[in-house]
Each structure stands twice: as structure tokens, then as C-alpha cells.
Design a protein around this motif. Structure first.
Motif, mmCIF file in Angstrom:
data_model
loop_
_atom_site.group_PDB
_atom_site.id
_atom_site.type_symbol
_atom_site.label_atom_id
_atom_site.label_comp_id
_atom_site.label_asym_id
_atom_site.label_seq_id
_atom_site.Cartn_x
_atom_site.Cartn_y
_atom_site.Cartn_z
ATOM 1 N N ILE A 110 -9.654 -16.329 -22.755
ATOM 2 C CA ILE A 110 -10.355 -17.416 -22.079
ATOM 3 C C ILE A 110 -11.773 -16.978 -21.706
ATOM 4 O O ILE A 110 -12.751 -17.704 -21.938
ATOM 5 C CB ILE A 110 -9.575 -17.870 -20.834
ATOM 6 N N ILE A 115 -13.487 -20.534 -22.703
ATOM 7 C CA ILE A 115 -12.598 -21.694 -22.815
ATOM 8 C C ILE A 115 -12.506 -22.413 -21.463
ATOM 9 O O ILE A 115 -12.147 -21.813 -20.446
ATOM 10 C CB ILE A 115 -11.201 -21.264 -23.296
ATOM 11 N N CYS A 117 -10.588 -24.405 -19.369
ATOM 12 C CA CYS A 117 -9.190 -24.858 -19.283
ATOM 13 C C CYS A 117 -8.613 -24.707 -17.876
ATOM 14 O O CYS A 117 -7.402 -24.487 -17.725
ATOM 15 C CB CYS A 117 -8.334 -24.107 -20.302
ATOM 16 N N ALA A 119 -8.620 -22.392 -15.805
ATOM 17 C CA ALA A 119 -7.892 -21.134 -15.647
ATOM 18 C C ALA A 119 -7.950 -20.655 -14.205
ATOM 19 O O ALA A 119 -9.021 -20.598 -13.593
ATOM 20 C CB ALA A 119 -8.479 -20.073 -16.574
ATOM 21 N N VAL A 180 -3.106 -22.612 -16.361
ATOM 22 C CA VAL A 180 -4.180 -23.160 -17.170
ATOM 23 C C VAL A 180 -3.880 -24.623 -17.449
ATOM 24 O O VAL A 180 -2.761 -25.097 -17.249
ATOM 25 C CB VAL A 180 -4.355 -22.421 -18.523
ATOM 26 N N TYR A 185 -6.589 -25.047 -23.187
ATOM 27 C CA TYR A 185 -6.541 -23.643 -23.622
ATOM 28 C C TYR A 185 -6.314 -23.561 -25.119
ATOM 29 O O TYR A 185 -7.020 -22.833 -25.838
ATOM 30 C CB TYR A 185 -5.445 -22.894 -22.867
ATOM 31 N N THR A 371 0.751 -16.519 -27.382
ATOM 32 C CA THR A 371 -0.511 -15.819 -27.609
ATOM 33 C C THR A 371 -0.262 -14.400 -28.102
ATOM 34 O O THR A 371 -0.916 -13.928 -29.038
ATOM 35 C CB THR A 371 -1.338 -15.798 -26.316
#
Length: 430
Positions: A110, A115, A117, A119, A180, A185, A371
Motif C-alpha cells: 500500500i 494505494i 484504500c 488503510a 482496508v 486495495y 497477497t
């Protein structure tokens, strides 16, 4: 109710532009499925210099990745000792260690790719819904700490302070974890993959695959693609593909209901630290907030199926039981997703041909494991290093009575929700 029922699709600010596959092509790696696993694999493979084709039947994160609760958990749903008991000391320890570091990998990606998102690494709370649930958490605390996890066991008073609800007997805090906006994400991973050179084609369902010896042939949108390596990352949203059997798993549905944004006063009391939460009940439920202050209540069951009215009524009663003064807040969004559950609750890597792997079965833990396994797939396939995975590659795998089990889970969730949370609500935290 808004026009877009899925909150994550309505609130995502990550945007990509793609076109359906319209020409035949060659690549080093073809990835089927643009969820957490597929996008992570494509990004890592491109980073390693490979030419990658990423095919998605619908849109990025259309499946479970875009319907997830958004908890970036460390480890599996199983306690670590049970993982070791099932897999053996060496393999189990390796998996527990790799997935314990999963949230770090997520938040590093991230940060590296900017990103957007929502987080937040505030930890997660596993909530004891009963005295028996608290005993379960005490055992998980002992096991986790013994395996190096920095877990904290919270008493009822501290749990009440952190959640704003008097409904729980205690909680297990995992500071490695966080939350997130899951669809954002996944879309951010896809954006980063495209920037690294991945050719991503949405609305391009694969209809057939064929092992052609040194190459795999893949047919999609009337076009023929070839590559020496193939990754099947469809998980619980697999569509019929000639030459590729659906990964064997039991489908478990999970629904979520998001309120209108809370007031500033309410937000200061309800999960003020931003932890994501789930409970110890057999028919599990979850609570969390998003960046706009919506309170999201989740539970097993399909809100779009025959039991939908039961699950929706349960969500309203659950909200009132946890937070009596918020019980009449309107739900602005509701959606559901499918979980790919394996019988032992351990993710699977299945080799179904030379240079071809399928990854599936996160059993409700998709973000970090997806991930981790997806990133490992790039190395495992491109460099022929199956040991790159945090779990052994299997050459055969089967599950029995999956459809019957899925129906049984849905029936159990519906019956439980028909009667749950009908007790008088506990007095709210002051």
C-alpha cells in the motif's frame, strides 16, 4: 438505500481503465482472476521482468476481494497449534510464520504504490461473545505468544472501552493487523501491476485452457493466448472453463450491512481506535467502521438468497443489541460475498499440469494470505521454485459433499439468525 448496494464499490477512489481482450497474444505468465491473489501475482511477476496477461471475467475485485470485510488479519482462522498438528511441525511453522508477516506485506505494498484504500493499522479484536468464547481466546493467546505473535488479552472493561459495547466478555488484540477498503486495495494492486507492464483485460471470461506441451493455450473472448506458465486464481468465483476443474471447496456466504455515517459524538465512542472486529460465535459476526464513520455489521449467510429477510432482520437486532442508541440508524448499503472454505481451513496450492497452479481456500482470510500466496506464485512459477510458497504444492486434492455442506452452512446461519439477538440488549457503555 443507495443505488450501489456494495459499499466498497460505491466508496472506492482507486480507478483503472481497461479494455476487453480483443487480440491473440503471447506471454510468460497468464493469470486468470483479478482478485487479491491474481493481482499480487501479476504485480510481482511483472516486477521480475515477466510479460504478464491478467484476465478477469467481470471487473477487478468482482468476487470475494471486493466483498470482503476488509480485515487485514495475521495468520489463519485456525490457532497455530492446530495448523502444526495438521501440517506437521516444519510445514506448519513455516505457514504460521509467513502469514504472521502477511499484514506487513499488505501495508508495505500500500505504501510503495500509494494505494488509496483507507488503510489503518490499528489492530484487530477477536471478541469473546460468551464465557466459552473467552476461554477460547485465552488458549489462542497462549498459543500465539508461544509462536511469537505479540497478542494482548483484554478484559471485559477494556473491550468495552475499545468497542463502545458492553456485549463482550473480553477480546484478543493483534497489533500486527488492521483494516482496508478491500475493493480499493485490490484495484490499487491492479493499477500498480498495469504500471509495471501487466496487460489487464476485464470482461474477458476464459472459456477453455489446453496443455500444449511446452505452452498453455488459453481461449478468451474468441482470442487465443499462449504462455509457459498459468495461474488459476478464481477461488470461490470460478466460472466453467473447459480443461480446468473448479477448485474443490465449500461455499460459505457472508453478508454485510453498513449504516449511515455516525455523528462525531458517536464515532468517538464506537470503535474509537479503528480496530476491525469479529467474534468467537460458531456462526460468526463482525463489526468495523470505515473512513466515513459508517458502522458495518457482518454475519454468515446470503442476504440476497431465500434467507435474505432473516439475515437483514438479524443485522438490525444485532445493531440494537450491541449499540442500543444506534439501533434505528438506517442501513445504506448491504451486500454479500462467497468464501471458499476447505475442510481443514488451510489454503491450497494445486499443481494441475506442468507450470500451472491453482490457489484457493482461504476460508475467510483473503487479504493477507491472498497477497502472500499470490506474490509467492510469481517466483514459484517463473523460476520453478515451488518452495517459494508458504505451503506445500499438492498434485491432487478433493473435497466431498461440498454442495451439501454449503447448503448446510446456509441453513445453519439462517436458523441461528432467526432466533439470535432477541434477548434484551445490554446497557450501552457510558
Amino acid at each position: 438505500m443507495t443505488s450501489e448496494p456494495n459499499l466498497w464499490r460505491a466508496s472506492s477512489t482507486e480507478v483503472i481503465a481497461t479494455a476487453p481482450l480483443s487480440a491473440s497474444a503471447e506471454a510468460d505468465l497468464i493469470v486468470i482472476g483479478a482478485g487479491f491473489t491474481g493481482c499480487s501475482a501479476a504485480l510481482e511477476a511483472a516486477r521480475r521482468g515477466a510479460k504478464v496477461l491478467l484476465l478477469e471475467a467481470a471487473t477487478v475485485a468482482h468476487g470475494g476481494s471486493g466483498r470482503n470485510v476488509g480485515l487485514v488479519n495475521a495468520g489463519l482462522w485456525l490457532p497455530p497449534d492446530e495448523v502444526l498438528s495438521q501440517m506437521g511441525e516444519e510445514a506448519g511453522t513455516r505457514l504460521v510464520s509467513a502469514l504472521g508477516q502477511g499484514p506487513q506485506k499488505v501495508f508495505d505494498l500500500i505504501a510503495a504504490h500509494g494505494i488509496d484504500c483507507e488503510a489503518r493499522r490499528a489492530g484487530t479484536l477477536h471478541l469473546a461473545h460468551s464465557p466459552a468464547g473467552l476461554r477460547d481466546l485465552q488458549e489462542r493467546f497462549r498459543q500465539g505468544n508461544r509462536h511469537g505473535a505479540p497478542l494482548e488479552l483484554l478484559d471485559a472493561a477494556e473491550t468495552r472501552r475499545r468497542t463502545g459495547s458492553a456485549a463482550f466478555h473480553g477480546a484478543l488484540l493483534d497489533p500486527r493487523a488492521g483494516t482496508v477498503q478491500p475493493l480499493a486495495y485490490c484495484t490499487g494492486l491492479a493499477r500498480a501491476a498495469m504500471a509495471a507492464g501487466v496487460q489487464l483485460h476485464e470482461n474477458s471470461p476464459v472459456t477453455a485452457i489446453q496443455d500444449a506441451g511446452d505452452l498453455w493455450r488459453v481461449w478468451a473472448n474468441g482470442q487465443t493466448l499462449t504462455a509457459p506458465h498459468l495461474l488459476l486464481a478464481t477461488n470461490a468465483y470460478h466460472l466453467p472453463i473447459q480443461g480446468a476443474e473448479a477448485p474443490p471447496h465449500t461455499v460459505v456466504n457472508y453478508s454485510q450491512f453498513a449504516t449511515a455515517p455516525l455523528s462525531e459524538t458517536q464515532r468517538a465512542r464506537v470503535l474509537p481506535g479503528g480496530e476491525g472486529c469479529w467474534d468467537t460465535a460458531l456462526v460468526m459476526s463482525s463489526i468495523r467502521t470505515d473512513a466515513a464513520g459508517r458502522l458495518i455489521v457482518g454475519g454468515m449467510g446470503n442476504e440476497a438468497g431465500p434467507g435474505g429477510p432473516v439475515h437483514a432482520a438479524w443485522a438490525r437486532r444485532k445493531l440494537r443489541a450491541l449499540y442500543p442508541d444506534l439501533g434505528d440508524l438506517p442501513f445504506e448499503h448491504h451486500w454479500h460475498g462467497r468464501i471458499a472454505m476447505t475442510s481443514d481451513h488451510v489454503p491450497k496450492v494445486l499443481a494441475f499440469g506442468r507450470g500451472a497452479h491453482a490457489i484457493f481456500g482461504y476460508s475467510g482470510r483473503g487479504i493477507s494470505p491472498g497477497t502472500v500466496f499470490g506474490t509467492a506464485a510469481a517466483e514459484a512459477l517463473l523460476e520453478d521454485r515451488p518452495e517459494a510458497y508458504p505451503a506445500p504444492v499438492q498434485h491432487s486434492y478433493a473435497e466431498r459433499f461440498t454442495a451439501l455442506q454449503g447448503a448446510w452452512f446456509e441453513l445453519g446461519a439462517t436458523l441461528t439468525h432467526a432466533t439470535a439477538a432477541r434477548r434484551p440488549a445490554p446497557r450501552r457503555a457510558g
